[in-house]
Design a protein around this motif. Sequence first.
Motif, PDB file in Angstrom:
ATOM      1  N   PRO A  37      23.567  33.055  64.092  1.00  0.00           N
ATOM      2  CA  PRO A  37      24.839  33.011  63.335  1.00  0.00           C
ATOM      3  C   PRO A  37      25.435  31.822  63.156  1.00  0.00           C
ATOM      4  O   PRO A  37      26.070  31.549  62.237  1.00  0.00           O
ATOM      5  N   ARG A  38      25.416  30.849  64.099  1.00  0.00           N
ATOM      6  CA  ARG A  38      25.845  29.492  64.020  1.00  0.00           C
ATOM      7  C   ARG A  38      25.355  28.738  62.750  1.00  0.00           C
ATOM      8  O   ARG A  38      25.969  28.074  62.141  1.00  0.00           O
ATOM      9  N   ARG A  40      24.090  29.958  59.992  1.00  0.00           N
ATOM     10  CA  ARG A  40      24.783  30.337  58.740  1.00  0.00           C
ATOM     11  C   ARG A  40      25.947  30.084  58.488  1.00  0.00           C
ATOM     12  O   ARG A  40      26.327  29.665  57.394  1.00  0.00           O
ATOM     13  N   TRP A  41      26.918  30.150  59.360  1.00  0.00           N
ATOM     14  CA  TRP A  41      28.229  29.619  59.256  1.00  0.00           C
ATOM     15  C   TRP A  41      28.248  28.033  58.913  1.00  0.00           C
ATOM     16  O   TRP A  41      29.128  27.918  58.012  1.00  0.00           O
ATOM     17  N   ARG A  43      25.946  26.592  57.051  1.00  0.00           N
ATOM     18  CA  ARG A  43      25.817  26.256  55.759  1.00  0.00           C
ATOM     19  C   ARG A  43      27.041  26.761  54.777  1.00  0.00           C
ATOM     20  O   ARG A  43      27.624  26.206  53.861  1.00  0.00           O
ATOM     21  N   ILE A  44      27.689  27.823  55.011  1.00  0.00           N
ATOM     22  CA  ILE A  44      28.775  28.258  54.189  1.00  0.00           C
ATOM     23  C   ILE A  44      30.237  27.199  54.423  1.00  0.00           C
ATOM     24  O   ILE A  44      30.727  26.884  53.392  1.00  0.00           O
ATOM     25  N   ALA A  45      30.255  26.591  55.519  1.00  0.00           N
ATOM     26  CA  ALA A  45      31.158  25.506  55.520  1.00  0.00           C
ATOM     27  C   ALA A  45      30.656  24.567  54.924  1.00  0.00           C
ATOM     28  O   ALA A  45      31.861  23.769  54.268  1.00  0.00           O
ATOM     29  N   THR A  48      31.641  25.177  51.045  1.00  0.00           N
ATOM     30  CA  THR A  48      33.228  25.174  50.894  1.00  0.00           C
ATOM     31  C   THR A  48      33.656  23.785  50.830  1.00  0.00           C
ATOM     32  O   THR A  48      34.680  23.515  50.033  1.00  0.00           O
TER      33      THR A  48
END
Length: 460
Positions: A37-38, A40-41, A43-45, A48
Amino acid sequence: MENSGGGRVEHGEGLAEDHEIVGGGGRGDGGDGGASPRRRWGRIAAATGVVAVLAASGSAWLAASQARTPEQRAASAAAPPRSSVTVPAEAGPLVDRRTWDGTLTRSSNLVVRGPESGEGAARQVVTRLSVKAGDKLANGSLGAEISGRPLFLLEGAFPAYRDLSEGMQGPDVRQLQRALQQVYGTPLTGTFDDRTARDLKRLYRSAGYRPMLGNEGGTNPGSGSTGGKTGGAENGGGATGATGATGATTSSSGTGSSGTAGAPPPATRTVVTLPMSEVVFMGSLPATVGEVSGRVGANASEPLFTVTGGRWQIKVSVTDTALPDFTSLPQGTRAKISGDRLGGAALQGSYERVSTGTPRHAFFDVTGAVPDTALGSSVKVEAVRRSSSPDSLIVPVSALWTDPAGLVSVTVVQGDRRRHVPVDVGLTVGGRAAVTGADPALVKGAQLLVGYAYREDGLG
């Protein structure tokens, strides 16, 4: 204890191996289903952040583009510079030309009627019509037969107002002689003499009738008004002569004294007479027959036919709005005449007058060969009311301006320079003016300022 403990250890290791196999299988498939999960988050950050940077850059650019100084804002809000529009001066002259619709007619128009009463006839009826529409009637023509007697058309300025007979004098006798002179060369004496009587007899006989006879002094001994072509007039005269002879015989057969006392009165002379009921005087002949409205058997006092003669004219209806155009038009102004029924004839006209009655009409005299068939047709009349001098220039009225002293000028544009030229205005027509000026800059083709524009020296 050890076994059981070993069993736990083995079980634990087996779990560890199972976990590694499952995890390894996920990486072998190339997906990140097994990613933590770290990751994936993270990449989203990152995505953004990129969007945020772009938005911030756009906002900064927009803000920078809207940022203006007060001077820049005032300049953008001010009216655009006034432009200068020029037109070239044209060569003259300027012509004030007008066109009207009219009707082709003649200067003399007459409705011919028969007499209301006549010698020897209780009732005046039409017994023959001798004309048809379009016929040419010359001086001395026969127009109709009324109760068996002729109705002649003669040229004259006024209508007959009495019966004429030999020995009479007056303006009506002279008018009769003038009409007969055109046909037989009758002398103008002003007295109904023998020559006038002979020529009048010739007129009657040429139409197939015998002239009316009467007693000298105005009494009618029994005319031929009821006899028509049978010669009743002359028969009546013969009866009078027979009566006189009978009286003389009776007198001579008596005694001397009684014969003297019974002597007949002096014999009267039989003279040629023109009854006013047998002639119509027209202002001008030859003439053309227009509408024929009479019929055989009708009352003779009703209209028989219309006759048009005299000069060819154009009649134009004049409205109150158009009246100033004609009141200011000089008499004799030349005009061009055109129409579909003129047979290609080139006709000219000249302005004569405008009537004062109601309805009001203007009249143009026509010169040229006009076909008779064009009578009553619609035509167009084109006349030049005014014209400027040939050396004048034509400019728009909007190019003229007046300074405080009342001097009228135009502004000539020469490259970047403007030159004010005083002018004299001779004529304005339809938004254009004919001007003359002494300045050499004012020539054909000179560019003139029109509308609103800057004027130097406060002259605008």
